[in-house]
Structures are given as structure tokens and as C-alpha cells.
Motif scaffolding. Sequence first.
Motif, PDB file in Angstrom:
ATOM      1  N   ALA A  77       0.831  -1.204   0.000  1.00  0.00           N
ATOM      2  CA  ALA A  77       0.000   0.000   0.000  1.00  0.00           C
ATOM      3  C   ALA A  77       0.867   1.257   0.000  1.00  0.00           C
ATOM      4  O   ALA A  77       0.540   2.258  -0.640  1.00  0.00           O
ATOM      5  CB  ALA A  77      -0.925  -0.003   1.212  1.00  0.00           C
ATOM      6  N   SER A  78       1.974   1.204   0.717  1.00  0.00           N
ATOM      7  CA  SER A  78       2.890   2.339   0.756  1.00  0.00           C
ATOM      8  C   SER A  78       3.497   2.582  -0.630  1.00  0.00           C
ATOM      9  O   SER A  78       3.585   3.730  -1.092  1.00  0.00           O
ATOM     10  CB  SER A  78       4.006   2.081   1.772  1.00  0.00           C
ATOM     11  N   THR A  79       3.878   1.509  -1.296  1.00  0.00           N
ATOM     12  CA  THR A  79       4.429   1.620  -2.646  1.00  0.00           C
ATOM     13  C   THR A  79       3.396   2.187  -3.602  1.00  0.00           C
ATOM     14  O   THR A  79       3.691   3.062  -4.427  1.00  0.00           O
ATOM     15  CB  THR A  79       4.890   0.239  -3.152  1.00  0.00           C
ATOM     16  N   SER A  80       2.157   1.699  -3.482  1.00  0.00           N
ATOM     17  CA  SER A  80       1.082   2.174  -4.356  1.00  0.00           C
ATOM     18  C   SER A  80       0.821   3.655  -4.147  1.00  0.00           C
ATOM     19  O   SER A  80       0.618   4.407  -5.106  1.00  0.00           O
ATOM     20  CB  SER A  80      -0.199   1.372  -4.087  1.00  0.00           C
ATOM     21  N   ALA A  81       0.827   4.097  -2.890  1.00  0.00           N
ATOM     22  CA  ALA A  81       0.591   5.513  -2.593  1.00  0.00           C
ATOM     23  C   ALA A  81       1.685   6.387  -3.196  1.00  0.00           C
ATOM     24  O   ALA A  81       1.427   7.490  -3.682  1.00  0.00           O
ATOM     25  CB  ALA A  81       0.504   5.719  -1.084  1.00  0.00           C
ATOM     26  N   ASN A  82       2.905   5.905  -3.167  1.00  0.00           N
ATOM     27  CA  ASN A  82       4.034   6.670  -3.708  1.00  0.00           C
ATOM     28  C   ASN A  82       4.010   6.747  -5.231  1.00  0.00           C
ATOM     29  O   ASN A  82       4.513   7.714  -5.819  1.00  0.00           O
ATOM     30  CB  ASN A  82       5.352   6.059  -3.248  1.00  0.00           C
ATOM     31  N   ARG A  83       3.422   5.735  -5.862  1.00  0.00           N
ATOM     32  CA  ARG A  83       3.424   5.688  -7.332  1.00  0.00           C
ATOM     33  C   ARG A  83       2.095   6.114  -7.950  1.00  0.00           C
ATOM     34  O   ARG A  83       1.972   6.154  -9.180  1.00  0.00           O
ATOM     35  CB  ARG A  83       3.761   4.264  -7.793  1.00  0.00           C
ATOM     36  N   ALA A  84       1.120   6.415  -7.132  1.00  0.00           N
ATOM     37  CA  ALA A  84      -0.213   6.741  -7.638  1.00  0.00           C
ATOM     38  C   ALA A  84      -0.211   7.997  -8.506  1.00  0.00           C
ATOM     39  O   ALA A  84       0.553   8.934  -8.276  1.00  0.00           O
ATOM     40  CB  ALA A  84      -1.183   6.925  -6.472  1.00  0.00           C
ATOM     41  N   LEU A  85      -1.085   8.005  -9.503  1.00  0.00           N
ATOM     42  CA  LEU A  85      -1.284   9.186 -10.326  1.00  0.00           C
ATOM     43  C   LEU A  85      -2.101  10.202  -9.529  1.00  0.00           C
ATOM     44  O   LEU A  85      -2.754   9.853  -8.549  1.00  0.00           O
ATOM     45  CB  LEU A  85      -2.011   8.811 -11.622  1.00  0.00           C
ATOM     46  N   ASP A  86      -2.083  11.440  -9.962  1.00  0.00           N
ATOM     47  CA  ASP A  86      -2.752  12.506  -9.204  1.00  0.00           C
ATOM     48  C   ASP A  86      -4.220  12.201  -8.930  1.00  0.00           C
ATOM     49  O   ASP A  86      -4.715  12.425  -7.823  1.00  0.00           O
ATOM     50  CB  ASP A  86      -2.639  13.837  -9.964  1.00  0.00           C
ATOM     51  N   LYS A  87      -4.933  11.701  -9.931  1.00  0.00           N
ATOM     52  CA  LYS A  87      -6.369  11.484  -9.787  1.00  0.00           C
ATOM     53  C   LYS A  87      -6.726  10.266  -8.924  1.00  0.00           C
ATOM     54  O   LYS A  87      -7.894  10.075  -8.594  1.00  0.00           O
ATOM     55  CB  LYS A  87      -7.031  11.361 -11.170  1.00  0.00           C
ATOM     56  N   SER A  88      -5.749   9.450  -8.591  1.00  0.00           N
ATOM     57  CA  SER A  88      -6.029   8.287  -7.738  1.00  0.00           C
ATOM     58  C   SER A  88      -5.224   8.323  -6.435  1.00  0.00           C
ATOM     59  O   SER A  88      -5.254   7.388  -5.650  1.00  0.00           O
ATOM     60  CB  SER A  88      -5.720   6.985  -8.491  1.00  0.00           C
ATOM     61  N   LYS A  89      -4.505   9.417  -6.218  1.00  0.00           N
ATOM     62  CA  LYS A  89      -3.621   9.496  -5.053  1.00  0.00           C
ATOM     63  C   LYS A  89      -4.387   9.465  -3.735  1.00  0.00           C
ATOM     64  O   LYS A  89      -3.973   8.811  -2.775  1.00  0.00           O
ATOM     65  CB  LYS A  89      -2.752  10.761  -5.131  1.00  0.00           C
ATOM     66  N   ASP A  90      -5.520  10.172  -3.657  1.00  0.00           N
ATOM     67  CA  ASP A  90      -6.302  10.181  -2.417  1.00  0.00           C
ATOM     68  C   ASP A  90      -6.774   8.779  -2.056  1.00  0.00           C
ATOM     69  O   ASP A  90      -6.723   8.372  -0.892  1.00  0.00           O
ATOM     70  CB  ASP A  90      -7.514  11.117  -2.553  1.00  0.00           C
ATOM     71  N   ALA A  91      -7.242   8.045  -3.057  1.00  0.00           N
ATOM     72  CA  ALA A  91      -7.706   6.670  -2.811  1.00  0.00           C
ATOM     73  C   ALA A  91      -6.548   5.788  -2.362  1.00  0.00           C
ATOM     74  O   ALA A  91      -6.705   4.944  -1.463  1.00  0.00           O
ATOM     75  CB  ALA A  91      -8.337   6.101  -4.083  1.00  0.00           C
ATOM     76  N   ALA A  92      -5.385   5.990  -2.959  1.00  0.00           N
ATOM     77  CA  ALA A  92      -4.210   5.200  -2.580  1.00  0.00           C
ATOM     78  C   ALA A  92      -3.771   5.529  -1.156  1.00  0.00           C
ATOM     79  O   ALA A  92      -3.337   4.638  -0.409  1.00  0.00           O
ATOM     80  CB  ALA A  92      -3.073   5.462  -3.563  1.00  0.00           C
TER      81      ALA A  92
END
Length: 203
Positions: free
Chosen positions: A104-119
Motif C-alpha cells: 500500500a505504501s508503494t502504491s501511494a508513492n506511485r499513484a497518479l494525481d487522480k487516484s492518489k487520495d484513494a491510494a
Amino acid sequence: MTSRKLRFLLAPLAVALGSIAFAADSTAPGQLSPPSSTSQKAGDAAGRAARDAEKAAREAADATKAAAEKSRIATGKVSKALAEGVRRAARKAAEAAKRLEEKASTSANRALDKSKDAARTVEEESKKASAATAEALQRAEESLKRSAEASKEDAEKAAQVTREALDKAVEATRSAAKAAADASARTVEAIKHAARPVGTDKK
């Protein structure tokens, strides 16, 4: 050189220049050139990380549910073997939740702007799940110790505390899995949005 020969020599050049001009003008309105390699790689990385987090969340939820089921089956039975089985299952759940936290930490760091809040939400939920499963493991270890050393009444009380801790862990990992599934879906949409040509967004 006669004008006739000059026209003959210049004809291929005119054709070549015309082809170049046509290619430059043939791009449809609103159409972009192929996305840059950097943008595509960022989207691929975000999508892969979101899918990894979703998979890890499902595994953590399944492992925790299995541990809770094992604990319920042992209700009313004071046995070191049963307590050891619960402890092993609780450890498996805790390890799965820890992997989820990392993914989850990796996903949050790599998330695109429009999905960052969800990550980021998944990251927060994964931390809660990790803490809850770690607590349940600690209770299971205490229960195992009591099953061998304490009275039947004390051993059963310890087992009950373990069941309650595992039930809380089930809720926490279930919540994390739901958040991860939502984030994964949002990431797919974010990648699609990033790939759309300028001027085609819905208003």
C-alpha cells in the motif's frame, strides 16, 4: 540548363515537401502524439502497484478470516495444540497484513494525481489492519502460554480475548481490502484519463 530540365529536377523535391506537409497536417483535431515514455511508465507503475496492493489486501483479509474461524472452532476447548494452531494462523495473518502495508505504501508513492487520495486511504487502512493483526497475534501467543501454564478458566479467558482481537482484525483487513479494490478501480480510470487526447474530456 533549360527550364524544362530544371522543372524535371525540381519535381521530386516538390513531391517530397508536399508529403511532409501532408503528414504534419494529417493529425486530427484534439489528437496528441503518442504519450511520452515517461508518462506511460508512470501509468504502468501506478497500475501495477495498485493491483499488487489489492491482491495483498485480499490475502490479508482471507488469512485473518481463517485465523478467526480457527479460533472460534476452539471455543470451549483448552488445548495447547489448538492454541498453537490459532497462534500459527494469527501469525500468518499478521505477516500478510504487513505485506499489505508495504504494498500500500508503494502504491501511494506511485499513484497518479487522480487516484492518489484513494491510494492514501488504502495506506491508512493497511496500517490499521497491520496493527490489529499484530495485536491479535500477541493475544494468541499469550493464549498459547496460558493453555500450558494457567488454569482452564484463565486459559479460556485468554482464548476469548484472542477471539475478540481476531474479530477486530477481520474488520480492519476487510476495510483495507475494500479500500484497495476502490483504489485499483480509480487507478484504472486515472490511467485512461491520462491517455485521453486533450479536448476530449467530458464536461
